[in-house]
Design an enzyme around this catalytic site. Structure first.
Site, PDB file in Angstrom:
ATOM      1  N   ASP A 185     -13.283  35.389 -35.573  1.00 35.61           N
ATOM      2  CA  ASP A 185     -14.217  34.149 -36.042  1.00 35.61           C
ATOM      3  C   ASP A 185     -15.006  33.879 -34.898  1.00 35.61           C
ATOM      4  O   ASP A 185     -16.414  33.622 -35.178  1.00 35.61           O
ATOM      5  CB  ASP A 185     -13.088  33.096 -36.357  1.00 35.61           C
ATOM      6  CG  ASP A 185     -12.248  33.561 -37.207  1.00 35.61           C
ATOM      7  OD1 ASP A 185     -12.424  34.018 -38.207  1.00 35.61           O
ATOM      8  OD2 ASP A 185     -10.992  33.411 -36.688  1.00 35.61           O
TER       9      ASP A 185
ATOM     10  N   HIS B 127      -7.256  30.347 -38.368  1.00 42.06           N
ATOM     11  CA  HIS B 127      -7.947  31.655 -38.949  1.00 42.06           C
ATOM     12  C   HIS B 127      -7.745  31.675 -40.544  1.00 42.06           C
ATOM     13  O   HIS B 127      -6.878  32.415 -41.152  1.00 42.06           O
ATOM     14  CB  HIS B 127      -7.234  32.691 -38.287  1.00 42.06           C
ATOM     15  CG  HIS B 127      -7.651  33.998 -38.817  1.00 42.06           C
ATOM     16  ND1 HIS B 127      -9.220  34.284 -38.553  1.00 42.06           N
ATOM     17  CD2 HIS B 127      -7.538  35.108 -39.649  1.00 42.06           C
ATOM     18  CE1 HIS B 127      -9.411  35.405 -39.057  1.00 42.06           C
ATOM     19  NE2 HIS B 127      -8.380  35.919 -39.782  1.00 42.06           N
TER      20      HIS B 127
HETATM   21  P1  NAD Z   1      -2.799  47.882 -43.221  1.00 39.80           P
HETATM   22  O1  NAD Z   1      -2.076  47.379 -44.445  1.00 39.80           O
HETATM   23  O2  NAD Z   1      -3.842  48.838 -42.971  1.00 39.80           O
HETATM   24  O3  NAD Z   1      -1.714  47.941 -42.033  1.00 39.80           O
HETATM   25  C1  NAD Z   1      -0.606  47.279 -41.850  1.00 39.80           C
HETATM   26  C2  NAD Z   1       0.506  47.907 -41.362  1.00 39.80           C
HETATM   27  O4  NAD Z   1       1.568  47.126 -41.188  1.00 39.80           O
HETATM   28  C3  NAD Z   1       1.027  49.099 -42.380  1.00 39.80           C
HETATM   29  O5  NAD Z   1       0.936  50.328 -41.822  1.00 39.80           O
HETATM   30  C4  NAD Z   1       2.560  48.681 -42.804  1.00 39.80           C
HETATM   31  O6  NAD Z   1       3.369  49.733 -42.974  1.00 39.80           O
HETATM   32  C5  NAD Z   1       2.860  47.777 -41.288  1.00 39.80           C
HETATM   33  N1  NAD Z   1       3.692  46.939 -41.472  1.00 39.80           N
HETATM   34  C6  NAD Z   1       4.019  46.015 -42.514  1.00 39.80           C
HETATM   35  N2  NAD Z   1       5.148  45.388 -42.120  1.00 39.80           N
HETATM   36  C7  NAD Z   1       5.598  45.779 -40.953  1.00 39.80           C
HETATM   37  C8  NAD Z   1       6.663  45.492 -40.132  1.00 39.80           C
HETATM   38  N3  NAD Z   1       7.563  44.596 -40.437  1.00 39.80           N
HETATM   39  N4  NAD Z   1       6.895  45.953 -38.970  1.00 39.80           N
HETATM   40  C9  NAD Z   1       6.031  46.925 -38.617  1.00 39.80           C
HETATM   41  N5  NAD Z   1       5.024  47.119 -39.266  1.00 39.80           N
HETATM   42  C10 NAD Z   1       4.570  46.730 -40.521  1.00 39.80           C
HETATM   43  O7  NAD Z   1      -3.332  46.332 -42.666  1.00 39.80           O
HETATM   44  P2  NAD Z   1      -4.355  46.020 -41.575  1.00 39.80           P
HETATM   45  O8  NAD Z   1      -5.931  46.009 -42.384  1.00 39.80           O
HETATM   46  O9  NAD Z   1      -4.267  46.891 -40.290  1.00 39.80           O
HETATM   47  O10 NAD Z   1      -4.185  44.485 -41.566  1.00 39.80           O
HETATM   48  C11 NAD Z   1      -2.861  44.094 -40.970  1.00 39.80           C
HETATM   49  C12 NAD Z   1      -2.995  42.461 -40.962  1.00 39.80           C
HETATM   50  O11 NAD Z   1      -3.909  41.792 -40.129  1.00 39.80           O
HETATM   51  C13 NAD Z   1      -3.118  41.801 -42.368  1.00 39.80           C
HETATM   52  O12 NAD Z   1      -2.173  40.636 -42.501  1.00 39.80           O
HETATM   53  C14 NAD Z   1      -4.542  41.345 -42.361  1.00 39.80           C
HETATM   54  O13 NAD Z   1      -4.620  40.198 -43.113  1.00 39.80           O
HETATM   55  C15 NAD Z   1      -4.597  40.813 -40.972  1.00 39.80           C
HETATM   56  N6  NAD Z   1      -5.753  40.534 -40.298  1.00 39.80           N
HETATM   57  C16 NAD Z   1      -6.112  39.556 -39.123  1.00 39.80           C
HETATM   58  C17 NAD Z   1      -7.267  39.233 -38.804  1.00 39.80           C
HETATM   59  C18 NAD Z   1      -7.437  38.134 -37.912  1.00 39.80           C
HETATM   60  O14 NAD Z   1      -8.513  37.930 -37.277  1.00 39.80           O
HETATM   61  N7  NAD Z   1      -6.531  37.389 -37.452  1.00 39.80           N
HETATM   62  C19 NAD Z   1      -8.255  40.121 -39.012  1.00 39.80           C
HETATM   63  C20 NAD Z   1      -7.930  41.146 -40.029  1.00 39.80           C
HETATM   64  C21 NAD Z   1      -6.910  41.446 -40.629  1.00 39.80           C
HETATM   65  C1  LMR Z   2     -10.750  38.568 -41.547  1.00 38.04           C
HETATM   66  O1  LMR Z   2     -10.921  37.537 -41.114  1.00 38.04           O
HETATM   67  O2  LMR Z   2     -11.119  39.527 -41.790  1.00 38.04           O
HETATM   68  C2  LMR Z   2      -9.047  38.857 -42.315  1.00 38.04           C
HETATM   69  O3  LMR Z   2      -8.201  37.757 -41.599  1.00 38.04           O
HETATM   70  C3  LMR Z   2      -9.294  38.559 -43.696  1.00 38.04           C
HETATM   71  C4  LMR Z   2      -7.934  38.416 -44.347  1.00 38.04           C
HETATM   72  O4  LMR Z   2      -7.627  37.640 -44.881  1.00 38.04           O
HETATM   73  O5  LMR Z   2      -7.206  39.417 -44.107  1.00 38.04           O
END
Ligand code: NAD
Ligand code: LMR
Length: 366
Positions: free
Chosen positions: A159, A187
């Site tokens: 962000d 977030h």
């Molecule tokens: P994704 O679905 O591509 O990958 C997630 C992976 O986590 C999968 O491979 C899944 O098998 C694995 N997983 C699920 N549960 C698990 C566990 N208990 N132990 C280990 N691995 C596990 O998702 P992504 O795009 O990589 O996003 C991951 C997370 O990050 C999501 O929750 C998303 O919302 C979050 N996110 C946060 C931010 C931020 O700024 N804070 C930004 C983008 C995404």
């Molecule tokens: C982001 O900020 O891109 C992600 O956290 C969005 C989401 O909710 O997975």
């Protein structure tokens, strides 16, 4: 060459990790003289996918990549980790709010908090990325009785970077000229991107180079909802920009923030700026010596106060909804926290203050 550091990553076969791991192994996180051991953790059903990713990492012949190990459980995967990046969780899809993910993901972080407490290096630095990141970090921290709450952080650097990028684009300047932006709170769409402290070429931004109405009515909601905007466009939440933010967060925490700059990190509140203690809230911080310190003493106007309180209220609600996952015996350590004494006498107490002795004492403010 330096001794390798152990970096554990959950969700290691997912979209964010796939953007992240090659860059970490190339030295972009901790520098090109720092070898790394990657401890990659996935759910059992994704192990084959993870094995494929590990083979690709191996095939890059990266000189800094000391070892790759893959795990289907966090207990073994966190063993002796110096850094733990908790990405693994179910991502939000179109139409879902982050709060909908709470129930889906909360138990993952309960188990991982326990696993870190029992297995990671005693000074492990933890970054929670999986959403809802702030409350997941709180769950992990409250379930890690043998670690300090100051070791747990959540990602709001994305962000922070988004804010810099959008302002730079709007004004037609280089993003690095946009200094001292702050993300307060969660977030989520209640986050407050605060530009009242920001400067461009040393000049104040809001009300000068940036029209106040445009800032309040257009820019703030755009930043708050950027995650959803990306999900709607891509059909998946942000991945490469999240990986960049993870690199920035960890690098600054471990190696220090730039001179005259601050960054945003979600950390356990010590009550600074009147924010309720014991929730994971994003503050402006500076980092030195592998620790962070809240930047205190900033002037907060009425508008900012209202925006900060709205995000605080959301986090308190989230906390109440996972109360059953927050053990009583870690409550005290989270409420007695002093991340930065306002006198500036201590650089950073390490959280568990029962002994009364801060780990590092200095008369210097960052
Ligand atoms: P994704 O679905 O591509 O990958 C997630 C992976 O986590 C999968 O491979 C899944 O098998 C694995 N997983 C699920 N549960 C698990 C566990 N208990 N132990 C280990 N691995 C596990 O998702 P992504 O795009 O990589 O996003 C991951 C997370 O990050 C999501 O929750 C998303 O919302 C979050 N996110 C946060 C931010 C931020 O700024 N804070 C930004 C983008 C995404
Ligand atoms: C982001 O900020 O891109 C992600 O956290 C969005 C989401 O909710 O997975």
């Amino acid at each position: 060459m330096k001794k390798p550091v152990r970096i554990a990553v959950t969700g290691a076969a997912g979209a964010i990790s796939s953007s992240l791991l090659f860059r970490v192994a190339s030295g972009e996180m901790f520098g090109t003289d720092q070898p790394v051991i990657l401890q990659l953790i996935e759910v059992p059903q994704a192990m084959e996918l993870l094995r494929g990713l590990a083979m690709e990492l191996e095939d890059c012949a990266l000189p800094l990549l000391h070892t790759i190990r893959i795990f289907d459980n966090p207990e073994a995967g966190f063993k002796n980790a110096h850094y733990a990046i908790l990405i693994g969780a179910r991502p939000r899809t179109a139409g879902m709010e982050r709060i909908d993910l709470l129930t889906a993901n909360a138990e993952i972080f309960e188990r991982q908090g326990k696993a870190l407490s029992a297995n990671a290096a005693r000074d492990v630095k933890v970054l929670v990325v999986g959403n809802p990141a702030n409350t997941n970090a709180l769950i992990a921290s409250r379930n890690a009785p043998d670690l300090s709450p100051t070791q747990f952080t959540a990602l709001t650097r994305l962000d922070h970077n988004r804010t810099k990028g959008m302002v730079a684009n709007h004004l037609g300047v280089n993003a690095e000229e946009v200094r001292q932006v702050i993300i307060w709170g969660n977030h989520s769409s209640t986050q407050y991107p605060d530009l009242h402290q920001s400067k461009i070429f040393g000049e104040a931004l809001v009300g000068h180079q940036l029209d106040e109405n445009f800032y309040r009515e257009t820019l703030i909601p755009r930043i708050q909802n950027r995650g959803s905007e990306i999900i709607n466009a891509r059909g998946h939440s942000s991945a490469a920009s999240a990986a960049q933010a993870i690199i920035d967060h960890m690098r600054d925490w471990a190696m220090g923030t730039e001179e005259n700059e601050l960054v945003s990190m979600a950390i356990v509140s010590d009550g600074s700026y009147g924010i309720e203690k014991g929730i994971v809230y994003s503050f402006p911080v500076r980092c030195r010596y592998g620790r962070y310190q809240i930047v205190n003493g900033l002037e907060i106007n009425e508008f900012s106060r209202k925006m900060m309180a709205a995000s605080e209220a959301e986090l308190l609600e989230e906390k109440a909804s996972v109360n059953h996952l927050l053990p009583k015996d870690t409550e005290q350590s989270h409420y007695k926290l002093r991340i930065c004494l306002r006198s500036g006498k201590f650089l950073a107490a390490d959280g568990l203050l029962d002994s009364g002795d801060p780990v590092l004492e200095t008369s210097r403010l960052l």
